[in-house]
Design a protein around this motif. Sequence first.
Motif, PDB file in Angstrom:
ATOM      1  N   THR A   1       1.859  -8.369  -4.312  1.00 16.65           N
ATOM      2  CA  THR A   1       2.821  -7.319  -4.588  1.00 16.65           C
ATOM      3  C   THR A   1       2.421  -5.605  -4.426  1.00 16.65           C
ATOM      4  N   SER A   2       3.551  -4.847  -4.769  1.00 19.88           N
ATOM      5  CA  SER A   2       3.444  -2.721  -4.929  1.00 19.88           C
ATOM      6  C   SER A   2       2.623  -2.213  -5.982  1.00 19.88           C
ATOM      7  N   ASP A   3       2.225  -3.561  -6.949  1.00 17.62           N
ATOM      8  CA  ASP A   3       1.339  -2.756  -7.564  1.00 17.62           C
ATOM      9  C   ASP A   3       0.184  -2.283  -7.043  1.00 17.62           C
ATOM     10  N   LEU A   4      -0.631  -1.256  -7.582  1.00 21.71           N
ATOM     11  CA  LEU A   4      -2.216  -0.831  -7.490  1.00 21.71           C
ATOM     12  C   LEU A   4      -2.979  -1.231  -7.905  1.00 21.71           C
TER      13      LEU A   4
ATOM     14  N   GLY B   1      -5.823   4.132  -7.244  1.00 25.33           N
ATOM     15  CA  GLY B   1      -5.437   2.982  -6.964  1.00 25.33           C
ATOM     16  C   GLY B   1      -5.589   2.387  -5.268  1.00 25.33           C
TER      17      GLY B   1
ATOM     18  N   ASP C   1      -2.922   0.628  -2.185  1.00 25.27           N
ATOM     19  CA  ASP C   1      -2.149  -0.412  -2.624  1.00 25.27           C
ATOM     20  C   ASP C   1      -2.095  -0.969  -0.952  1.00 25.27           C
ATOM     21  N   LYS C   2      -0.790  -1.524  -0.708  1.00 25.82           N
ATOM     22  CA  LYS C   2      -0.843  -2.609  -0.106  1.00 25.82           C
ATOM     23  C   LYS C   2      -0.588  -1.310   1.294  1.00 25.82           C
ATOM     24  N   GLN C   3      -0.332   0.263   1.680  1.00 24.44           N
ATOM     25  CA  GLN C   3      -0.408   1.174   2.440  1.00 24.44           C
ATOM     26  C   GLN C   3      -2.057   1.292   2.978  1.00 24.44           C
TER      27      GLN C   3
ATOM     28  N   HIS D   1      -4.402 -10.195   2.952  1.00 19.16           N
ATOM     29  CA  HIS D   1      -3.644  -9.012   1.581  1.00 19.16           C
ATOM     30  C   HIS D   1      -2.144  -8.592   1.695  1.00 19.16           C
TER      31      HIS D   1
ATOM     32  N   PRO E   1      -3.847  -6.291 -10.738  1.00 19.30           N
ATOM     33  CA  PRO E   1      -4.530  -4.682 -10.903  1.00 19.30           C
ATOM     34  C   PRO E   1      -5.114  -5.360 -12.510  1.00 19.30           C
TER      35      PRO E   1
END
Length: 263
Positions: free
Chosen positions: A2-5, A100, A102-104, A236, A243
């Motif tokens: 997900t985009s969640d941190l 946090g 994230d994907k990036q 990933h 989180p």
Amino acid sequence: MTSDLVIIPARRAHSNHAEVARSIGIDIIAGRFAEGTRLPGDAELTSSFGVSRPVLRESIKTLVAKGLLTTKARVGTVVRGRGFWNMFDADVLAWHLDVGIDKQFLGDLAEIRLAIEPRAAALAAARRSDADVAELRRCIEIMRREPSDSDAFTDGDLALHIAVANASGNPFMRSVDGVIEAALRTSFALSAPVDPVDRETVLSWHQRIVDAIADGDAEEAAAAMTAVIFNGIRRHDSAAIDPASRAPAAAKAKSKSAPRGSR
């Protein structure tokens, strides 16, 4: 994923100026002080943090040295673009973990690993000692023995990658792994191969790294390392990271990797 941190609870610094630098640094990385904007004036910041001007100025100097800020006459203190940040600075990296993951972030980490670790594995195949091979085998045995979602499994995984860097004989490669060790530990913890098929795939490719280095096969060692990193990227991408449930484990990994007196 997900985009969640994945938020990692913040640690306190060990001096007033370090704590102020950390707070401002986190605000910059989180985007609360946007790139290209001016920080509030000294009076506002000293009042906000309850510190003296010398303490604030020392904090600003620290952030300038890390590439997050620049000071200009008649302009003030300005937030620099992300491309200027020293991502190999232990504090800057730690502050990213505080904000946090994230994907990036994980993707950026994977890219630098792809640029370094396969070459380290190839060099290790050419330069490894008997002691290096013994350490690599010790690490893979830890991974085989421990549950995939345990701290011990993550420790073994990280130790194996560090052992490869050590065996490369190149101190720059070991230094890079040392700087990003906390991020690696967190990345490994978040992509733990809990599925039995995934676990066997992870163990098999790590074993191939160890065997190739032991056999002096540089090409195979590099290829196996590349496969391990891409497999981590896949996990990933496919994992839905919660989180709330994963942050404590990531925080524990972070604290274990922290140099004394910092991160």
